[in-house]
Write a protein that holds these residues in place. Structure first.
Motif, mmCIF file in Angstrom:
data_model
loop_
_atom_site.group_PDB
_atom_site.id
_atom_site.type_symbol
_atom_site.label_atom_id
_atom_site.label_comp_id
_atom_site.label_asym_id
_atom_site.label_seq_id
_atom_site.Cartn_x
_atom_site.Cartn_y
_atom_site.Cartn_z
ATOM 1 N N GLU A 1 0.915 -1.274 -0.029
ATOM 2 C CA GLU A 1 0.027 0.084 0.061
ATOM 3 C C GLU A 1 0.665 1.246 0.019
ATOM 4 O O GLU A 1 0.868 2.128 0.942
ATOM 5 C CB GLU A 1 -1.026 0.087 1.212
ATOM 6 N N SER B 1 -0.837 4.664 0.466
ATOM 7 C CA SER B 1 -1.924 4.886 1.733
ATOM 8 C C SER B 1 -1.322 6.115 2.567
ATOM 9 O O SER B 1 -0.473 6.118 2.983
ATOM 10 C CB SER B 1 -1.876 3.652 2.686
ATOM 11 N N SER C 1 1.303 11.455 -3.327
ATOM 12 C CA SER C 1 0.913 10.352 -3.934
ATOM 13 C C SER C 1 1.451 10.168 -5.339
ATOM 14 O O SER C 1 2.189 9.238 -5.868
ATOM 15 C CB SER C 1 -0.557 10.418 -3.983
ATOM 16 N N THR D 1 -1.899 -3.998 -3.055
ATOM 17 C CA THR D 1 -2.918 -2.876 -2.771
ATOM 18 C C THR D 1 -4.233 -3.235 -3.032
ATOM 19 O O THR D 1 -4.716 -4.385 -3.713
ATOM 20 C CB THR D 1 -2.379 -1.754 -3.657
ATOM 21 N N ASN E 1 -6.115 -0.439 -3.931
ATOM 22 C CA ASN E 1 -6.231 0.768 -4.652
ATOM 23 C C ASN E 1 -5.966 0.531 -6.195
ATOM 24 O O ASN E 1 -5.116 0.245 -6.641
ATOM 25 C CB ASN E 1 -5.100 1.911 -4.213
#
Length: 284
Positions: free
Chosen positions: A156, A159, A166, A187, A189
């Motif tokens: 991650e 995160s 990011s 992840t 995401n």
């Protein structure tokens, strides 16, 4: 770089395996993503690959070497960033990185330069206990890169990060790929997986349900249509056209010539749509 065959792992005291017959290969210089909901077995897989979890069944080879035969020099060639950063809270960022740097025998990166790359150049003398979650995550990436590893394991990696930071971390990961590094990401995401990964593995209940390229999956599973959003008589409207024969479609060409076009989008499926279709599960 990594080859796994018929991998099973059961935690002590548990009857049901957490990892169940997993197979995959990861090539040198690619970004490979394990994608799945919490509890799917992603972190367990990562811990096996970095040598924390033993007593697995099956074959795991890294650098063409059986993982059961690795020695301490293995850790000179890999870098790891766990989802939850663990540093010495009373040390500053630089003191932490300097300490971890001292544990390596080979070439290491300059901690100040790493901090600058992740946007912490002005925070080297700040105690870790005073860092925000996002700052801790970025420092975590620095630690994973200290030894200039050939394989980088990231759990991650974005995160807790705001959009600006990011983006910095995603750009850094792509830079490492350009340098020939192999990056393994776990992840849930979808945006991270879509943007970064050359291949993704869908994991649910300890099994790999599918492995493929994100863009190929989106095209294969998507609708073969183009959605046009346009302005007509001061009203925003939407119309879909089949992609096949689009250049000769009179209604499509007429719409383009007679209206103000807002957007044109092919209707490929999102990675999340595909994950749900393949696994029958949502990521969260």
């Amino acid at each position: 770089m990594i080859e796994v065959n018929e991998l099973y792992f059961t935690y002590p005291g548990k009857k049901e395996p957490t990892v169940k017959g997993v197979d995959f290969k990861i090539k040198k210089g690619e970004i490979f993503g394990f994608l799945g909901p919490s509890g799917a077995g992603k972190s367990t897989l990562q811990k096996i690959l970095i040598g924390i979890l033993k007593n697995y069944k099956g074959s795991v080879k890294v650098f063409n070497q059986d993982l059961n035969q690795i020695k301490s020099d293995y850790y000179e060639r890999i870098g790891v960033a766990f989802e939850f950063p663990n540093f010495y809270s009373k040390f500053t960022a630089l003191e932490n990185l300097s300490f971890f740097r001292s544990l390596y025998c080979g070439k290491t990166e300059n901690p100040n330069e790493l901090l600058s790359v992740v946007g912490l150049g002005e925070d080297g003398n700040t105690r870790f206990s005073n860092f925000s979650k996002g700052m801790k995550m970025r420092l975590n990436i620095c630690r994973a890169l200290l030894n200039d590893p050939d394989i980088i394991f990231l759990d991650e990696p974005t995160s807790g990060l705001d959009p600006v930071n990011s983006k910095k971390i995603r750009a850094l990961i792509l830079r490492k790929k350009a340098e020939g590094k192999t990056v393994v990401i776990t992840t849930h995401n979808m945006n991270v997986a879509e943007e970064l990964c050359d291949h993704v593995a869908f994991i649910v209940d300890g099994r790999v349900m599918l492995i493929d390229e994100p863009n190929k999956l989106k095209v294969q599973k998507g609708k073969k249509t183009l959605r046009v959003k346009y302005e007509h008589k001061n009203v925003t409207q939407t119309k879909d056209f089949p992609i096949s024969g689009l250049g000769e479609n009179r209604k499509f060409l007429q719409l383009l010539n007679e209206n103000e076009i807002h957007t044109l989008h092919s209707q490929e499926a999102s990675l999340e749509d595909i994950f749900i279709e393949v696994t029958g599960r949502k990521l969260l």
